[in-house]
Write a protein that holds these residues in place. Sequence first.
Motif, mmCIF file in Angstrom:
data_model
loop_
_atom_site.group_PDB
_atom_site.id
_atom_site.type_symbol
_atom_site.label_atom_id
_atom_site.label_comp_id
_atom_site.label_asym_id
_atom_site.label_seq_id
_atom_site.Cartn_x
_atom_site.Cartn_y
_atom_site.Cartn_z
ATOM 1 N N GLY A 39 13.024 -10.916 -8.996
ATOM 2 C CA GLY A 39 11.734 -11.584 -8.934
ATOM 3 C C GLY A 39 10.688 -10.912 -8.078
ATOM 4 N N THR A 40 10.959 -9.695 -7.603
ATOM 5 C CA THR A 40 9.997 -9.020 -6.724
ATOM 6 C C THR A 40 8.968 -8.189 -7.493
ATOM 7 N N GLY A 41 9.169 -8.018 -8.800
ATOM 8 C CA GLY A 41 8.187 -7.270 -9.594
ATOM 9 C C GLY A 41 8.569 -5.827 -9.832
ATOM 10 N N LYS A 42 9.862 -5.550 -9.971
ATOM 11 C CA LYS A 42 10.307 -4.162 -10.171
ATOM 12 C C LYS A 42 9.818 -3.588 -11.503
ATOM 13 N N GLU A 43 9.735 -4.452 -12.526
ATOM 14 C CA GLU A 43 9.278 -3.959 -13.834
ATOM 15 C C GLU A 43 7.821 -3.503 -13.784
ATOM 16 N N LEU A 44 6.993 -4.182 -12.999
ATOM 17 C CA LEU A 44 5.600 -3.753 -12.849
ATOM 18 C C LEU A 44 5.510 -2.351 -12.248
ATOM 19 N N ILE A 45 6.391 -2.067 -11.298
ATOM 20 C CA ILE A 45 6.414 -0.732 -10.682
ATOM 21 C C ILE A 45 6.791 0.314 -11.720
ATOM 22 N N ALA A 46 7.799 -0.003 -12.552
ATOM 23 C CA ALA A 46 8.235 0.930 -13.600
ATOM 24 C C ALA A 46 7.096 1.196 -14.594
ATOM 25 N N LYS A 47 6.385 0.147 -14.973
ATOM 26 C CA LYS A 47 5.267 0.309 -15.907
ATOM 27 C C LYS A 47 4.156 1.155 -15.300
ATOM 28 N N ALA A 48 3.925 0.985 -14.011
ATOM 29 C CA ALA A 48 2.889 1.775 -13.340
ATOM 30 C C ALA A 48 3.277 3.256 -13.299
ATOM 31 N N ARG A 66 18.903 8.137 -8.083
ATOM 32 C CA ARG A 66 17.996 7.901 -6.966
ATOM 33 C C ARG A 66 17.388 9.183 -6.423
ATOM 34 N N THR A 67 16.909 10.031 -7.336
ATOM 35 C CA THR A 67 16.143 11.203 -6.897
ATOM 36 C C THR A 67 14.987 10.731 -6.020
ATOM 37 N N VAL A 68 14.370 9.649 -6.468
ATOM 38 C CA VAL A 68 13.377 8.947 -5.659
ATOM 39 C C VAL A 68 13.747 7.466 -5.693
ATOM 40 N N ASN A 69 13.715 6.834 -4.535
ATOM 41 C CA ASN A 69 14.040 5.410 -4.449
ATOM 42 C C ASN A 69 12.816 4.637 -3.946
ATOM 43 N N ILE A 70 12.397 3.651 -4.727
ATOM 44 C CA ILE A 70 11.322 2.755 -4.306
ATOM 45 C C ILE A 70 11.947 1.390 -4.061
ATOM 46 N N GLU A 106 0.832 -1.201 0.000
ATOM 47 C CA GLU A 106 0.000 0.000 0.000
ATOM 48 C C GLU A 106 0.871 1.257 0.000
ATOM 49 N N GLU A 107 1.970 1.215 0.727
ATOM 50 C CA GLU A 107 2.896 2.359 0.758
ATOM 51 C C GLU A 107 3.524 2.588 -0.610
ATOM 52 N N ILE A 108 3.873 1.500 -1.303
ATOM 53 C CA ILE A 108 4.460 1.637 -2.638
ATOM 54 C C ILE A 108 3.446 2.220 -3.619
ATOM 55 N N LEU A 109 2.204 1.774 -3.521
ATOM 56 C CA LEU A 109 1.165 2.311 -4.402
ATOM 57 C C LEU A 109 0.952 3.795 -4.161
ATOM 58 N N GLU A 110 0.983 4.194 -2.906
ATOM 59 C CA GLU A 110 0.859 5.620 -2.575
ATOM 60 C C GLU A 110 2.007 6.415 -3.183
ATOM 61 N N MET A 111 3.202 5.848 -3.140
ATOM 62 C CA MET A 111 4.368 6.523 -3.708
ATOM 63 C C MET A 111 4.251 6.649 -5.226
ATOM 64 N N ILE A 112 3.738 5.600 -5.875
ATOM 65 C CA ILE A 112 3.541 5.653 -7.323
ATOM 66 C C ILE A 112 2.593 6.790 -7.692
ATOM 67 N N ILE A 113 1.514 6.916 -6.911
ATOM 68 C CA ILE A 113 0.550 7.990 -7.158
ATOM 69 C C ILE A 113 1.219 9.357 -7.032
ATOM 70 N N GLN A 114 2.091 9.497 -6.039
ATOM 71 C CA GLN A 114 2.728 10.790 -5.774
ATOM 72 C C GLN A 114 3.750 11.179 -6.833
ATOM 73 N N ILE A 115 4.590 10.217 -7.243
ATOM 74 C CA ILE A 115 5.732 10.575 -8.096
ATOM 75 C C ILE A 115 5.478 10.450 -9.588
ATOM 76 N N SER A 116 4.469 9.685 -9.990
ATOM 77 C CA SER A 116 4.259 9.447 -11.424
ATOM 78 C C SER A 116 4.106 10.734 -12.239
ATOM 79 N N PRO A 117 3.309 11.711 -11.811
ATOM 80 C CA PRO A 117 3.126 12.918 -12.635
ATOM 81 C C PRO A 117 4.334 13.862 -12.615
ATOM 82 N N LEU A 138 14.781 5.328 -8.974
ATOM 83 C CA LEU A 138 15.556 4.100 -8.835
ATOM 84 C C LEU A 138 14.712 3.096 -8.051
ATOM 85 N N ILE A 139 14.458 1.946 -8.670
ATOM 86 C CA ILE A 139 13.678 0.888 -8.035
ATOM 87 C C ILE A 139 14.652 -0.201 -7.596
#
Length: 400
Positions: A44-53, A175-179, A21-32, A38-39
């Motif tokens: 195997g943890t799904g880093k590419e899915l985060i990048a696509k989001a 790493r301006t922003v690190n997830i 939930e914290e990662i999703l909140e961060m995606i909402i904040q930084i995407s725009p 830097l992820i």
Amino acid sequence: MFDNNKIKKETGIIGSSILMEEILEMIIQISPIDISVLITGESGTGKELIAKAIHRYSNRYSKSLVTVNCGAIPEGIIESELFGHKKGSFTGASEEKIGYFEEANGGTIFLDEIGEMPLGTQVKLLRVLESGEFMKVGDSKTKKVDVRVVAATNKNLLEESNNGNFRRDLYFRLRTVNINVPSLRSRFDDMEELIDRFALLFSKSNDIIFRGFTKDSISLMKQYEWPGNIRELKNFVESIIILEKGNKISAEIITKHLKNIIVDNENVSLPIPVDKSSSQAEREIILQQLFLLRQEVNTLKESILNNNNKKEVPILTDNNNLNQINDVSNIKKLLNENIIGELGIIDIEKELITKTLEKFNNNRRKTAKVLGLSERTLYRKINQYNIEKNKENYYKKNKE
């Protein structure tokens, strides 16, 4: 207006744990916001899915997302792949090539396994990040691009930079922003949701009858460390659905297939024997730790044996004795009193907790997990036996 459930549905990200939930909140904040990201996280943890989001909810979504696996490109051609080359710039360059950065112009480039990028190429990447400029291989003219960079790695880049394997200035620029994406063993609360999603999608797409997993089977799967993380879990679920087509997946089935994985990979990350109940497994963990105590009582054993001229009787020499244990308190009945002297159940429990804490560098969460205790119970026993106070006195005494 973004919400976490919408993001999960649109991107395929699975999980309702606090960490996710914290990662999703961060995606909402930084995407725009047009900044580099830097992820980090294990393979195997799904880093590419985060990048696509991040790309999906950015202002660049109408443009391309170009994914580059830096670890899969040979060092000799990576600059050509990233920045392109001029015709005739090297042997085999029969025509001009457009690189990944040009392809991603106006959009996002995802540099996976950035820690594998050669140092020479890192210099050129830093220039693109700082000024948006690059040169094709064999060209003398600079080109401009407008690209958002999202990078991912399973390495500790700060440590790599300290060792001279990664540029420190590039690390801080990236790493301006690190997830940090958590490992699967850090988010077992999401296990059931992950299993259900993988199973339903796979069975539906392959028209396979799927009758579900029992609660016991999922509980058992939570006992495995899953070093390959979500990727390993997904492959395991899909393979077990194929091999056990039409069957409801029970704990016995999970036991059989997990055993095969452990043997094939020589994996020792399974914390409890999977062919036993949780209560049996907990008792065996205690017994395994008791074996370590033999070193602590060797001097006592030798003294007793020498003074009394008695034949040595090893502790728990017969593995079948494990089946005799119906309660932790019965452990003492299986120990030779002449060998352990006055070592009682309280002493055993105290020593077991102390040794396990030491093994995991005082990590109480891991200690509680291995011992099969709740963290609250572990804290209570630490206070009850004054374990921390005794350790402090021991270190102080040795220091003096």
